[in-house]
Design a protein around this motif. Structure first.
Motif, PDB file in Angstrom:
ATOM      1  N   ARG A   1       5.179   8.339  -3.548  1.00 44.78           N
ATOM      2  CA  ARG A   1       4.291   9.297  -2.891  1.00 44.78           C
ATOM      3  C   ARG A   1       3.950  10.458  -3.832  1.00 44.78           C
ATOM      4  O   ARG A   1       2.792  10.785  -4.034  1.00 44.78           O
ATOM      5  CB  ARG A   1       4.966   9.810  -1.600  1.00 44.78           C
TER       6      ARG A   1
ATOM      7  N   LEU B   1       1.908   1.772  -3.605  1.00 41.53           N
ATOM      8  CA  LEU B   1       0.828   2.297  -4.452  1.00 41.53           C
ATOM      9  C   LEU B   1       0.407   3.717  -4.065  1.00 41.53           C
ATOM     10  O   LEU B   1      -0.475   4.285  -4.704  1.00 41.53           O
ATOM     11  CB  LEU B   1      -0.380   1.362  -4.377  1.00 41.53           C
ATOM     12  N   GLY B   2       1.007   4.249  -3.019  1.00 39.02           N
ATOM     13  CA  GLY B   2       0.674   5.612  -2.614  1.00 39.02           C
ATOM     14  C   GLY B   2      -0.598   5.719  -1.803  1.00 39.02           C
ATOM     15  O   GLY B   2      -1.129   6.811  -1.613  1.00 39.02           O
ATOM     16  N   PHE B   3      -1.118   4.589  -1.312  1.00 35.03           N
ATOM     17  CA  PHE B   3      -2.328   4.639  -0.479  1.00 35.03           C
ATOM     18  C   PHE B   3      -2.000   5.191   0.908  1.00 35.03           C
ATOM     19  O   PHE B   3      -2.856   5.750   1.582  1.00 35.03           O
ATOM     20  CB  PHE B   3      -2.927   3.240  -0.303  1.00 35.03           C
ATOM     21  N   LEU B   4      -0.775   4.960   1.328  1.00 36.21           N
ATOM     22  CA  LEU B   4      -0.342   5.418   2.657  1.00 36.21           C
ATOM     23  C   LEU B   4       0.842   6.357   2.495  1.00 36.21           C
ATOM     24  O   LEU B   4       1.632   6.219   1.556  1.00 36.21           O
ATOM     25  CB  LEU B   4       0.081   4.217   3.522  1.00 36.21           C
ATOM     26  N   ARG B   5       0.970   7.280   3.439  1.00 35.07           N
ATOM     27  CA  ARG B   5       2.133   8.175   3.443  1.00 35.07           C
ATOM     28  C   ARG B   5       3.170   7.562   4.373  1.00 35.07           C
ATOM     29  O   ARG B   5       2.850   7.270   5.533  1.00 35.07           O
ATOM     30  CB  ARG B   5       1.739   9.547   3.991  1.00 35.07           C
TER      31      ARG B   5
ATOM     32  N   ALA C   1      -6.118   1.808  -7.317  1.00 33.90           N
ATOM     33  CA  ALA C   1      -4.968   1.055  -7.831  1.00 33.90           C
ATOM     34  C   ALA C   1      -4.805   1.346  -9.326  1.00 33.90           C
ATOM     35  O   ALA C   1      -3.796   1.001  -9.924  1.00 33.90           O
ATOM     36  CB  ALA C   1      -5.160  -0.430  -7.599  1.00 33.90           C
ATOM     37  N   GLN C   2      -5.809   1.967  -9.917  1.00 35.08           N
ATOM     38  CA  GLN C   2      -5.744   2.319 -11.335  1.00 35.08           C
ATOM     39  C   GLN C   2      -5.058   3.689 -11.469  1.00 35.08           C
ATOM     40  O   GLN C   2      -4.960   4.428 -10.503  1.00 35.08           O
ATOM     41  CB  GLN C   2      -7.163   2.370 -11.935  1.00 35.08           C
ATOM     42  N   PRO C   3      -4.607   4.006 -12.680  1.00 33.96           N
ATOM     43  CA  PRO C   3      -3.924   5.298 -12.838  1.00 33.96           C
ATOM     44  C   PRO C   3      -4.883   6.488 -12.844  1.00 33.96           C
ATOM     45  O   PRO C   3      -4.993   7.215 -13.826  1.00 33.96           O
ATOM     46  CB  PRO C   3      -3.186   5.150 -14.172  1.00 33.96           C
ATOM     47  N   VAL C   4      -5.614   6.638 -11.767  1.00 31.60           N
ATOM     48  CA  VAL C   4      -6.480   7.808 -11.603  1.00 31.60           C
ATOM     49  C   VAL C   4      -6.132   8.454 -10.264  1.00 31.60           C
ATOM     50  O   VAL C   4      -5.854   7.762  -9.288  1.00 31.60           O
ATOM     51  CB  VAL C   4      -7.997   7.450 -11.607  1.00 31.60           C
ATOM     52  N   SER C   5      -6.134   9.775 -10.263  1.00 33.04           N
ATOM     53  CA  SER C   5      -5.775  10.479  -9.025  1.00 33.04           C
ATOM     54  C   SER C   5      -6.989  10.551  -8.103  1.00 33.04           C
ATOM     55  O   SER C   5      -8.132  10.391  -8.544  1.00 33.04           O
ATOM     56  CB  SER C   5      -5.276  11.880  -9.345  1.00 33.04           C
ATOM     57  N   ARG C   6      -6.713  10.794  -6.858  1.00 33.32           N
ATOM     58  CA  ARG C   6      -7.816  10.960  -5.897  1.00 33.32           C
ATOM     59  C   ARG C   6      -8.676  12.153  -6.305  1.00 33.32           C
ATOM     60  O   ARG C   6      -9.891  12.149  -6.146  1.00 33.32           O
ATOM     61  CB  ARG C   6      -7.241  11.186  -4.496  1.00 33.32           C
TER      62      ARG C   6
ATOM     63  N   ARG D   1       1.172   4.143 -10.659  1.00 30.79           N
ATOM     64  CA  ARG D   1       0.076   3.194 -10.885  1.00 30.79           C
ATOM     65  C   ARG D   1      -0.165   2.904 -12.365  1.00 30.79           C
ATOM     66  O   ARG D   1      -0.826   1.947 -12.705  1.00 30.79           O
ATOM     67  CB  ARG D   1      -1.185   3.694 -10.179  1.00 30.79           C
TER      68      ARG D   1
ATOM     69  N   VAL E   1       0.236   8.592  -9.354  1.00 27.75           N
ATOM     70  CA  VAL E   1      -0.560   8.220 -10.539  1.00 27.75           C
ATOM     71  C   VAL E   1       0.341   7.608 -11.614  1.00 27.75           C
ATOM     72  O   VAL E   1      -0.008   6.579 -12.220  1.00 27.75           O
ATOM     73  CB  VAL E   1      -1.326   9.451 -11.089  1.00 27.75           C
TER      74      VAL E   1
ATOM     75  N   ARG F   1       0.820  -1.215   0.000  1.00 24.53           N
ATOM     76  CA  ARG F   1       0.000   0.000   0.000  1.00 24.53           C
ATOM     77  C   ARG F   1       0.850   1.260   0.000  1.00 24.53           C
ATOM     78  O   ARG F   1       0.446   2.294  -0.524  1.00 24.53           O
ATOM     79  CB  ARG F   1      -0.973  -0.025   1.178  1.00 24.53           C
TER      80      ARG F   1
ATOM     81  N   TYR G   1      -2.497  -4.057  -9.780  1.00 24.15           N
ATOM     82  CA  TYR G   1      -2.555  -4.519  -8.385  1.00 24.15           C
ATOM     83  C   TYR G   1      -3.794  -5.366  -8.147  1.00 24.15           C
ATOM     84  O   TYR G   1      -4.903  -4.984  -8.524  1.00 24.15           O
ATOM     85  CB  TYR G   1      -2.562  -3.290  -7.474  1.00 24.15           C
TER      86      TYR G   1
ATOM     87  N   ASP H   1      -4.396   8.931   4.712  1.00 22.43           N
ATOM     88  CA  ASP H   1      -4.058   7.546   4.411  1.00 22.43           C
ATOM     89  C   ASP H   1      -5.348   6.805   4.102  1.00 22.43           C
ATOM     90  O   ASP H   1      -6.368   7.053   4.742  1.00 22.43           O
ATOM     91  CB  ASP H   1      -3.410   6.884   5.638  1.00 22.43           C
ATOM     92  N   LEU H   2      -5.268   5.903   3.132  1.00 20.31           N
ATOM     93  CA  LEU H   2      -6.452   5.089   2.854  1.00 20.31           C
ATOM     94  C   LEU H   2      -6.407   3.857   3.745  1.00 20.31           C
ATOM     95  O   LEU H   2      -5.471   3.063   3.645  1.00 20.31           O
ATOM     96  CB  LEU H   2      -6.460   4.637   1.403  1.00 20.31           C
TER      97      LEU H   2
END
Lengths: 315, 323
Positions: free
Chosen positions: A67, A49-53, B111-116, A74, A71, A46, A79, B318-319
Motif C-alpha cells: 500500500r 499491486l496497490g490498486f485496492l486498499r 501496473a507499471q512503476p508510475v504513481s497515480r 511495481r 510504486v 490487485r 503484471y 480503489d481502482l
C-alpha cells in the motif's frame, strides 16, 4: 519469501472479496492461484499491486509494503491482467516501446524477441484492429519481456491457440529457471498443474487449501462400481486414504504409495475399476464441485474429505 | 515525470488538439474577413436600432462595439471559439481517470512503476499545454486576420477651410472616394491578448472541473454528461443574472461571469494601464470591480483547485476492476 500476505482482507460493504488471506510465495517458485470466478484471486492480485486498499491486514512484495510503497513494489512486478486492455490507438510496436520505456532499463530488443516467440506477427497493426488472441499475445509479450523478480499472470493463456499456450508455459518455465517468481492464476487446471510448484485454492474470498503439486504425482484415485456394502477402511491403510461413496460409485483416494492398498482393494466388492493419478482436478473438486449447483461442499477443507455415506457405513 | 506516460498523453490528445486548433485559427481568420467585408456604417445602423434591447446583454459600450476592435473582440465570445476550447478541455479532462478506467487501460498503466500522481500530472500538463496553445492559436488566427484583411474607408474630400468662421468649402463635387486600407492600421493585435488569455483561463477551469469529476467516476460518458450539465447550468445562471435584474446575484454563481473577453479587450484599448490589473479602482482608490487579471485568476484558481482535489481523490480511491 518474495510475497507475504498477513490476514489480508478486502470487504465491499457486507461482501468479503478476500477474507483474512495469509500466504507466502517463495522466491523462484511458480505459484498458482485457483478458484472459480469471484473467489478472490484477482482481488488478491490487485491488493498486491496497490490498486485496492485493504480493509484489514497487510501485504508485502520483496519486503516492500504494497500500500505505502506501491510504486517501488511495481518496479519489482510485471503484471498481466485478465483480458488486458491495451491502448487502442497505438500500434503493436508502440505498445511494446511504451512498456519498455516506462520501466527504467528496459531493452526493446527483449520485447521484440518475446513478441516473436509468441508468434505475434504484424507489429505495425493498431491495437484496435487486432483480434482478441493477438491482443493477448501482445499483452503477454509486454508482461513477460520485463526484467523483474516477480511476474503476476492472471489467466495468461486465455484466448490463445494450443501452440501459443505451450509457448507461454515454456516461457514461464524459463522464468523459473532464471530464478524468477511467477504467480499464475488460471482456470485451466492441467496448465496450472504443469506450470506450478504450489497452488492455493480460494473459495468465497477464503484461502481453503494449499497444495504442493509434486505431492499430487504420488497420489492416486481408484474409481469403481460397488457390488455390495462398502466395508470400513482397515487401520493399516487408513492414514491418507479417503473414501467417497455416491450411490453405487466409489472413489478411493490415496495420499501416498498405491501398493499398500492393493491387498485391501482385492477384497472389496468392486467392478469396473479404474486407477488414475489424483491430479489437481480432484483436489479442486473437493472444494468447488457443487458450488454452482448448490450441492454441499466439504465443510473441513483442510481435513481429508469423507462422505456422509462412508460415515454411515463405518462401524 | 515519466517520459513514456507523457508521450502517451500527447499522442492521445494530438488529433483532437489539431482539429480544435485548425477550427479556431480558421474561424478567427474568417470572422475578421467577414468584418472587413461588412461596412462599419451598415453594421452601426443595425446595432443602433437594437441597442436599447441589447445593452443589458452586452459587456461593452456601444461605441466600443461599433469600433473595429470591438467587432473583432466579439470573436472570443462566439460559440464556436468557446466550444473548441471547451470541447478540448472537457474531453481531455474527462479522460484522466474515468476515461482510462472505461477503456480498461488504467489496469496496465498503473501496473507499471508510475504513481497515480504521475499519471494525473502528465494528463494535466498535456491538457493545460493544449489549452494554452489553443488560446494562442485563437490569437494567431486573429492576428492573421488583421494582417491579411483590409477595410474600406472613405477618403475625405479636399476642402477649403476658411479660418475664423469655421466654414469648409468642398473643392470637388465628385462622390467621396472609397479605398481599402489594412485592418492593421485600425486595430492593435496585442489588444486582443487579454481575450485569448481569458479564453485559456476558462479552458483550464473547465479541464480542472472535468478532471475532478473524472477522478470520482469510472464511466467517461457519465463524466462528460455531468460536466456538460454543469456547463449548461452555469450558462443559464449567467444569462438569468443578466436578464433578470432582481436575480443579478445569480451571475456570481456562474463561472462564465469571469469570462468577459470583450470587456478585457476594451480595457486594453481604452485603459491600457489596467489591462492586467487585479482590481479596478476609481481615482479615490475605491474598488470598482475585479480587474482582468483578477477574473483570470479566479478561473485559474478554480481549475487548479479542482486538479488538486482530483489528485487527492484519485490517490485515495480503489481502482475498480476493468469493465
Amino acid at each position: 519469501m518474495i510475497v507475504v500476505t498477513r490476514k489480508l482482507t478486502k470487504a465491499y460493504g457486507a461482501v468479503m472479496a478476500l477474507d483474512s488471506c495469509s500466504l507466502g510465495v517463495q522466491t523462484g517458485e511458480v505459484f498458482g492461484l485457483l478458484g472459480p470466478n469471484g473467489a478472490g484471486k484477482t482481488t488478491l492480485i490487485r491488493l498486491l499491486l496497490g490498486f485496492l486498499r485493504p480493509t484489514a491486514g497487510d501485504a508485502s512484495v520483496a519486503g516492500l509494503d504494497c500500500r505505502r510503497q506501491s510504486v517501488q513494489v511495481r518496479k519489482q512486478v510485471s503484471y498481466l491482467p485478465a483480458e488486458a486492455a491495451l491502448f487502442p490507438h497505438m500500434r503493436a510496436t508502440d505498445v511494446l516501446r511504451f512498456f519498455c520505456e516506462v520501466r527504467p532499463g528496459g531493452r526493446f530488443q527483449r520485447y521484440l524477441d518475446c513478441a516473436q516467440r509468441l508468434e505475434l506477427a504484424e507489429l505495425n497493426r493498431r491495437v484496435s484492429y487486432m483480434s482478441t488472441g493477438m491482443k493477448q499475445k501482445l499483452a503477454l509479450a509486454a508482461a513477460l519481456a520485463a526484467d523483474v523478480p516477480l511476474y503476476i499472470l492472471d489467466e495468461p493463456t486465455s484466448n490463445l491457440d494450443p501452440n501459443v499456450r505451450a509457448t507461454v508455459l515454456a516461457m514461464v518455465a524459463d522464468l523459473k529457471r532464471a530464478g524468477r517468481t511467477v504467480m499464475f492464476s488460471s482456470h485451466v487446471l492441467p496448465e496450472v498443474e504443469e506450470a506450478c510448484d504450489r497452488v492455493v485454492i480460494l473459495r468465497a474470498g477464503q484461502l481453503v487449501h494449499t497444495q504442493v503439486v509434486a505431492e499430487l504425482r504420488s497420489q492416486h484415485r481408484i474409481l469403481a462400481e460397488l457390488q455390495g456394502p462398502m466395508p470400513p477402511v482397515p487401520a493399516g491403510v487408513r492414514d491418507g486414504t479417503q473414501v467417497v461413496c455416491q450411490g453405487s460409485r466409489v472413489t478411493i483416494e490415496t495420499a501416498g504409495e498405491l501398493s499398500p492398498l492393493l491387498g485391501w482393494l482385492a477384497t472389496l466388492p468392486l467392478a469396473d475399476i479404474r486407477i488414475e493419478p489424483v491430479g489437481l482436478r480432484a483436489v479442486y473438486d473437493r472444494f468447488h464441485v457443487g458450488q454452482a449447483s448448490g450441492l454441499p461442499l466439504t465443510d473441513q477443507p483442510h481435513e481429508p474429505a469423507v462422505s456422509h455415506e462412508i460415515a454411515e457405513a463405518a462401524p | 515525470m515519466n517520459r513514456a506516460v507523457l508521450q502517451k498523453c500527447i499522442v492521445e490528445a494530438r488529433l483532437l488538439f489539431a482539429a480544435c486548433a485548425i477550427g479556431l485559427f480558421a474561424f478567427c481568420w474568417v470572422r475578421i474577413y467577414i468584418i472587413s467585408r461588412v461596412d462599419l456604417e451598415t453594421f452601426s445602423q443595425i446595432v443602433e436600432k437594437l441597442w436599447d434591447k441589447w445593452a443589458d446583454y452586452w459587456p461593452v459600450s456601444l461605441s466600443q462595439l461599433l469600433s473595429y476592435s470591438g467587432r473583432i473582440a466579439v470573436t472570443f465570445d462566439e460559440p464556436i471559439v468557446v466550444l473548441c476550447v471547451s470541447v478540448f478541455a472537457i474531453a481531455r479532462g474527462s479522460d484522466v481517470v474515468s476515461g482510462e478506467l472505461n477503456r480498461g487501460t488504467m489496469e496496465l498503466l498503473l501496473a507499471q512503476p508510475v504513481s497515480r500522481w504521475q499519471v494525473l500530472l502528465s494528463q494535466a500538463l498535456v491538457t493545460v499545454a493544449g489549452i494554452v496553445l489553443l488560446s494562442l492559436t485563437a490569437w494567431l488566427g486573429t492576428l492573421a486576420g488583421i494582417m491579411t484583411n483590409t477595410v474600406q474607408e472613405e477618403v475625405p474630400r479636399p476642402e477649403l477651410r476658411i479660418p475664423g468662421i469655421g466654414l469648409s468649402i468642398p473643392l470637388s463635387l465628385k462622390k467621396p472616394e472609397k479605398i481599402r486600407v489594412p485592418m492593421g492600421s485600425k486595430v492593435e493585435p496585442q489588444n486582443f491578448i487579454p481575450g485569448a488569455v481569458n479564453l485559456g483561463a476558462l479552458g483550464i477551469c473547465l479541464a480542472g472541473i472535468s478532471s475532478l469529476a473524472s477522478a470520482f467516476d469510472r464511466y467517461r460518458w457519465r463524466t462528460i454528461g455531468l460536466v456538460v450539465g454543469f456547463y449548461v447550468v452555469e450558462t443559464i445562471l449567467k444569462i438569468a443574472g443578466v436578464a433578470i435584474s432582481e436575480a443579478a446575484w445569480l451571475k456570481k454563481l456562474s463561472l462564465f461571469s469571469a469570462y468577459e473577453p470583450q470587456k478585457f479587450i476594451a480595457t486594453a484599448v481604452h485603459d491600457a494601464a489596467n489591462t492586467w490589473s487585479l482590481v479596478l479602482r476609481d481615482s479615490q482608490g475605491t474598488m470598482l470591480d475585479v480587474g482582468p487579471l483578477g477574473y483570470n485568476l479566479i478561473l485559474l484558481g478554480i481549475g487548479l483547485g479542482c486538479y488538486a482535489a482530483a489528485a487527492v481523490v484519485f490517490q485515495k480511491r480503489d481502482l475498480p476492476a476493468p469493465l
